[in-house]
Design an enzyme around this catalytic site. Structure first.
Site, PDB file in Angstrom:
ATOM      1  CE  LYS A   1      -2.066  -1.115   3.868  1.00 39.87           C
ATOM      2  NZ  LYS A   1      -1.335  -2.383   4.190  1.00 39.87           N
TER       3      LYS A   1
ATOM      4  NE  ARG B   1      -4.856  -0.201   9.409  1.00 42.02           N
ATOM      5  CZ  ARG B   1      -3.585  -0.463   9.102  1.00 42.02           C
ATOM      6  NH1 ARG B   1      -3.098  -1.653   9.229  1.00 42.02           N
ATOM      7  NH2 ARG B   1      -2.801   0.477   8.662  1.00 42.02           N
TER       8      ARG B   1
ATOM      9  NE  ARG C   1       7.805  -2.751   6.143  1.00 44.41           N
ATOM     10  CZ  ARG C   1       6.507  -2.582   6.350  1.00 44.41           C
ATOM     11  NH1 ARG C   1       5.769  -1.964   5.454  1.00 44.41           N
ATOM     12  NH2 ARG C   1       5.944  -3.049   7.435  1.00 44.41           N
TER      13      ARG C   1
ATOM     14  NE  ARG D   1       6.317  -0.419  10.024  1.00 41.28           N
ATOM     15  CZ  ARG D   1       5.200  -0.384   9.308  1.00 41.28           C
ATOM     16  NH1 ARG D   1       5.154   0.331   8.193  1.00 41.28           N
ATOM     17  NH2 ARG D   1       4.137  -1.042   9.683  1.00 41.28           N
TER      18      ARG D   1
ATOM     19  NE  ARG E   1       1.837  -5.017  11.048  1.00 41.14           N
ATOM     20  CZ  ARG E   1       2.907  -4.645  10.336  1.00 41.14           C
ATOM     21  NH1 ARG E   1       4.098  -5.098  10.649  1.00 41.14           N
ATOM     22  NH2 ARG E   1       2.763  -3.821   9.325  1.00 41.14           N
TER      23      ARG E   1
HETATM   24  P1  AP5 Z   1       4.865  -1.662   1.801  1.00 41.15           P
HETATM   25  O1  AP5 Z   1       4.578  -0.789   0.630  1.00 41.15           O
HETATM   26  O2  AP5 Z   1       5.612  -1.070   2.945  1.00 41.15           O
HETATM   27  O3  AP5 Z   1       3.506  -2.345   2.308  1.00 41.15           O
HETATM   28  P2  AP5 Z   1       2.316  -1.728   3.154  1.00 41.15           P
HETATM   29  O4  AP5 Z   1       1.082  -2.387   2.675  1.00 41.15           O
HETATM   30  O5  AP5 Z   1       2.353  -0.239   3.147  1.00 41.15           O
HETATM   31  O6  AP5 Z   1       2.748  -2.313   4.577  1.00 41.15           O
HETATM   32  P3  AP5 Z   1       2.574  -1.740   6.025  1.00 41.15           P
HETATM   33  O7  AP5 Z   1       3.276  -2.726   6.942  1.00 41.15           O
HETATM   34  O8  AP5 Z   1       3.021  -0.313   6.138  1.00 41.15           O
HETATM   35  O9  AP5 Z   1       1.081  -1.859   6.238  1.00 41.15           O
HETATM   36  P4  AP5 Z   1       0.335  -1.942   7.548  1.00 41.15           P
HETATM   37  O10 AP5 Z   1      -1.010  -1.673   7.079  1.00 41.15           O
HETATM   38  O11 AP5 Z   1       0.486  -3.157   8.349  1.00 41.15           O
HETATM   39  O12 AP5 Z   1       1.100  -0.876   8.461  1.00 41.15           O
HETATM   40  P5  AP5 Z   1       0.784   0.650   8.788  1.00 41.15           P
HETATM   41  O13 AP5 Z   1       2.038   1.395   8.763  1.00 41.15           O
HETATM   42  O14 AP5 Z   1      -0.365   1.132   8.002  1.00 41.15           O
HETATM   43  O15 AP5 Z   1       5.629  -2.965   1.267  1.00 41.15           O
HETATM   44  C1  AP5 Z   1       6.150  -3.922   2.169  1.00 41.15           C
HETATM   45  C2  AP5 Z   1       7.514  -4.432   1.680  1.00 41.15           C
HETATM   46  O16 AP5 Z   1       7.341  -5.125   0.445  1.00 41.15           O
HETATM   47  C3  AP5 Z   1       8.511  -3.301   1.374  1.00 41.15           C
HETATM   48  O17 AP5 Z   1       9.806  -3.734   1.710  1.00 41.15           O
HETATM   49  C4  AP5 Z   1       8.397  -3.083  -0.154  1.00 41.15           C
HETATM   50  O18 AP5 Z   1       9.586  -2.574  -0.720  1.00 41.15           O
HETATM   51  C5  AP5 Z   1       8.068  -4.495  -0.621  1.00 41.15           C
HETATM   52  N1  AP5 Z   1       7.203  -4.534  -1.800  1.00 41.15           N
HETATM   53  C6  AP5 Z   1       6.145  -3.700  -2.078  1.00 41.15           C
HETATM   54  N2  AP5 Z   1       5.548  -4.083  -3.228  1.00 41.15           N
HETATM   55  C7  AP5 Z   1       6.243  -5.184  -3.670  1.00 41.15           C
HETATM   56  C8  AP5 Z   1       6.107  -6.035  -4.820  1.00 41.15           C
HETATM   57  N3  AP5 Z   1       5.133  -5.849  -5.727  1.00 41.15           N
HETATM   58  N4  AP5 Z   1       6.964  -7.065  -4.951  1.00 41.15           N
HETATM   59  C9  AP5 Z   1       7.947  -7.287  -4.029  1.00 41.15           C
HETATM   60  N5  AP5 Z   1       8.130  -6.503  -2.926  1.00 41.15           N
HETATM   61  C10 AP5 Z   1       7.273  -5.471  -2.757  1.00 41.15           C
HETATM   62  O19 AP5 Z   1       0.267   0.490  10.299  1.00 41.15           O
HETATM   63  C11 AP5 Z   1       1.154   0.170  11.339  1.00 41.15           C
HETATM   64  C12 AP5 Z   1       0.380   0.046  12.628  1.00 41.15           C
HETATM   65  O20 AP5 Z   1      -0.262   1.295  12.955  1.00 41.15           O
HETATM   66  C13 AP5 Z   1      -0.764  -0.987  12.636  1.00 41.15           C
HETATM   67  O21 AP5 Z   1      -0.323  -2.287  12.898  1.00 41.15           O
HETATM   68  C14 AP5 Z   1      -1.654  -0.426  13.764  1.00 41.15           C
HETATM   69  O22 AP5 Z   1      -1.118  -0.706  15.033  1.00 41.15           O
HETATM   70  C15 AP5 Z   1      -1.545   1.080  13.518  1.00 41.15           C
HETATM   71  N6  AP5 Z   1      -2.582   1.581  12.586  1.00 41.15           N
HETATM   72  C16 AP5 Z   1      -2.370   2.152  11.373  1.00 41.15           C
HETATM   73  N7  AP5 Z   1      -3.544   2.483  10.807  1.00 41.15           N
HETATM   74  C17 AP5 Z   1      -4.513   2.112  11.673  1.00 41.15           C
HETATM   75  C18 AP5 Z   1      -5.930   2.159  11.634  1.00 41.15           C
HETATM   76  N8  AP5 Z   1      -6.585   2.675  10.590  1.00 41.15           N
HETATM   77  N9  AP5 Z   1      -6.617   1.661  12.689  1.00 41.15           N
HETATM   78  C19 AP5 Z   1      -5.986   1.152  13.770  1.00 41.15           C
HETATM   79  N10 AP5 Z   1      -4.636   1.059  13.861  1.00 41.15           N
HETATM   80  C20 AP5 Z   1      -3.903   1.536  12.811  1.00 41.15           C
END
Ligand code: AP5
Length: 215
Positions: free
Chosen positions: A13, A88, A127, A160, A171
């Site tokens: 994402k 989410r 990552r 991270r 997760r």
């Molecule tokens: P990346 O692009 O970083 O993936 P992502 O989907 O953004 O992953 P996140 O871990 O950031 O998502 P998340 O939703 O768990 O975490 P968030 O920060 O929102 O890609 C991942 C890896 O793969 C990278 O190394 C990239 O280079 C690689 N890659 C990408 N595309 C690829 C491809 N096509 N092929 C190969 N490799 C690829 O949330 C963190 C925490 O915050 C949550 O756990 C929760 O505690 C809290 N939080 C955030 N939002 C909320 C909410 N709305 N409600 C409640 N808690 C929340």
């Protein structure tokens, strides 16, 4: 245009949002990035959120909705935005509907990135992130130009805390039980496009852009 990117943790994402920002010239709103900034600055919200985040649990809906209520009022959101990581839960989606009614806006498209759990575990293991900007790399699939350094600032990349394998698996469980039901929620509105998120980064991006034409 107002777009929601939905998908598992590590599903790409953030990576895709950054590419869309360049192409569409609208901001990425990542709840994860905003929360990490609060944690870094030790704000009240950051102190409340950090424990949930480190354990891989969701931050309570009420806190997220308050935070997003403020963010969507900012001027850069007038021309549209990319929601990355919000909503989410179903209560968050209902809360977003209420916010959008108040703002006289509507969501135009929901992009669902589909990636298998096994691929996610591999991606998270490699990552590396630049915390200040939210730029994301992968040691194998999307390496920085200089190992361990952000391409633009040359600052150090980090792993991270929530990318430990056990936390990733937790997760993923939460994604399947709590976030995936949003696909049905939005499908009823005919605004969902499912995208194969296992392809390479640029191919996925082209597919997303194709799905955004005529929106
Ligand atoms: P990346 O692009 O970083 O993936 P992502 O989907 O953004 O992953 P996140 O871990 O950031 O998502 P998340 O939703 O768990 O975490 P968030 O920060 O929102 O890609 C991942 C890896 O793969 C990278 O190394 C990239 O280079 C690689 N890659 C990408 N595309 C690829 C491809 N096509 N092929 C190969 N490799 C690829 O949330 C963190 C925490 O915050 C949550 O756990 C929760 O505690 C809290 N939080 C955030 N939002 C909320 C909410 N709305 N409600 C409640 N808690 C929340």
């Amino acid at each position: 245009m107002r777009i929601l990117l939905l998908g598992p943790p590590g599903g790409g994402k953030g990576t895709q949002s950054k590419l869309l920002v360049e192409k569409l010239n609208i901001p990425q709103i990542s709840t994860g990035d905003i929360l990490r900034e609060h944690v870094k600055k030790q704000t009240d919200l950051g102190k409340k959120a950090s424990n949930f985040m480190e354990k891989g649990e969701l931050v309570p809906d009420k806190l997220i909705l308050q935070m997003m209520g403020k963010r969507l009022l900012e001027n850069d959101c007038l021309k549209g935005y990319i929601l990355d990581g919000f909503p989410r839960t179903i209560p968050q989606a209902i809360g977003l509907d209420d916010l959008l009614i108040d703002l006289n806006q509507k969501l135009n498209k929901v992009i669902v990135l589909e990636v298998r759990d096994n691929d996610i575990v591999e991606r998270m293991g490699g990552r590396r992130v630049h915390l200040a900007s939210g730029r994301v790399y992968h040691i194998k699939f999307n390496p920085p130009k200089i190992e361990g350094m952000d391409d633009i600032t040359k600052e150090k990349l980090v792993i991270r805390k929530d990318d430990q394998k056990d936390t990733v698996l937790k997760r993923l469980d939460i994604y399947h039980s709590t976030t995936k039901p949003l696909i049905d929620f939005y499908s009823k509105r005919n605004i969902v496009s499912n995208i194969d998120g296992s392809k390479d980064i640029n191919a996925i991006n082209e597919n997303i852009i194709r799905n955004l034409t005529n929106v």
